[in-house]
Design an enzyme around this catalytic site. Sequence first.
Site, PDB file in Angstrom:
ATOM      1  N   LYS A 197       0.857  -1.185   0.000  1.00 36.57           N
ATOM      2  CA  LYS A 197       0.000   0.000   0.000  1.00 36.57           C
ATOM      3  C   LYS A 197       0.891   1.231   0.000  1.00 36.57           C
ATOM      4  O   LYS A 197       1.678   1.448   0.915  1.00 36.57           O
ATOM      5  CB  LYS A 197      -0.920   0.012   1.228  1.00 36.57           C
ATOM      6  N   LYS A 249      -2.395  -1.505  -3.487  1.00 39.53           N
ATOM      7  CA  LYS A 249      -3.223  -0.306  -3.423  1.00 39.53           C
ATOM      8  C   LYS A 249      -2.316   0.915  -3.484  1.00 39.53           C
ATOM      9  O   LYS A 249      -1.344   0.972  -2.728  1.00 39.53           O
ATOM     10  CB  LYS A 249      -4.031  -0.297  -2.123  1.00 39.53           C
ATOM     11  N   SER A 275     -10.229   5.931  -4.573  1.00 36.17           N
ATOM     12  CA  SER A 275     -11.165   7.043  -4.727  1.00 36.17           C
ATOM     13  C   SER A 275     -10.740   8.058  -5.778  1.00 36.17           C
ATOM     14  O   SER A 275     -11.563   8.529  -6.575  1.00 36.17           O
ATOM     15  CB  SER A 275     -11.356   7.740  -3.381  1.00 36.17           C
ATOM     16  N   TYR A 314     -15.405   1.134  -6.697  1.00 36.56           N
ATOM     17  CA  TYR A 314     -16.667   1.772  -6.336  1.00 36.56           C
ATOM     18  C   TYR A 314     -17.717   1.603  -7.427  1.00 36.56           C
ATOM     19  O   TYR A 314     -18.891   1.885  -7.200  1.00 36.56           O
ATOM     20  CB  TYR A 314     -16.429   3.247  -6.012  1.00 36.56           C
TER      21      TYR A 314
END
Length: 327
Positions: A197, A249, A275, A314
């Site tokens: 990450k 990520k 996002s 998403y």
Amino acid sequence: MSFPSHRPRRLRATAALRKLTAEVRMENSQLILPAFIREGISEPAPLQSMPGVVQHTTDSLKRAAFEAVELGLGGIMLFGVPATRDATGSAGVDPDGVLNKAIADVKAEVGNDLVVMSDVCLDEFTDHGHCGVLTPDGAVDNDATLEIYARMAVIQAQSGADVLGPSGMMDGQVAVIRQALDEAGLKDTAVLAYAAKYTSAFYGPFREAVDSQLSGDRKTYQMDPANRREAMLEVELDLEEGADMVMVKPAMSYLDIVADVAAMSPVPVAAYQISGEYAMIEAAAANGWIDRKPAILESVLGIRRAGADMVLTYWAAEIARWLKESN
């Protein structure tokens, strides 16, 4: 052979041929929906920086989970936004806290028809916004944080989570969580390690989603975007500590890392389309600069092509509807 004997365009001539010869496919079961629940709201709260995404109430989250089952999604990843925060993120270890209650509610709604995942991290719950507790001089205390992660993990598993996602990038977090789960008799609860990450500018909209209180940055514990080989070390350590799955990520700016991890990992590989990656495509589409649907599909297909077995996005529900229609 060379032209004219060799004509690769032959296999691109029709939609049916292209579908037949596609090397990578997307299935609804490969998609995981990240979802936020916020304590103290009476109706879903839209996020300005992520059009189409909301902070859920209990009822709307349960509806989203039920829809995920109907669409055949692979899972749902839950994040909680508490009404009050403190320095140690105590709402995260409250069995009646917003996230733990949401896990129980969703599990009661979907049973074993959907994999229920939950975020094991303190950033949503602390008044300083960091993923761990702080020392008196303001540094993130790795080992003290691990003690809290262990408690969080057990409570989330007891609440009904099938898979736990430790996302704080603390050294040793997978080992501590695995040990705590096993000692609590929760040996069947799986761990999806956020193994690689990176600190990223593309997390911005997520800060709105969880109402982050962060001041400063997370560069001392999230990975440096300049580093590629280090990701292999992080993944290897998490595998040694007992990770059942590993994650990269962000996804779209780190497809080389996804490919590297996929090439060496003996366990399933996830990638999180974060996002900011979502917001960029939505903003460009809203301005008429790109065609929204094919851009979304191409972005997720690229993550799959790089080697991710599953993608947190998403758009999971929307993509699943499109795939059902096309089939």
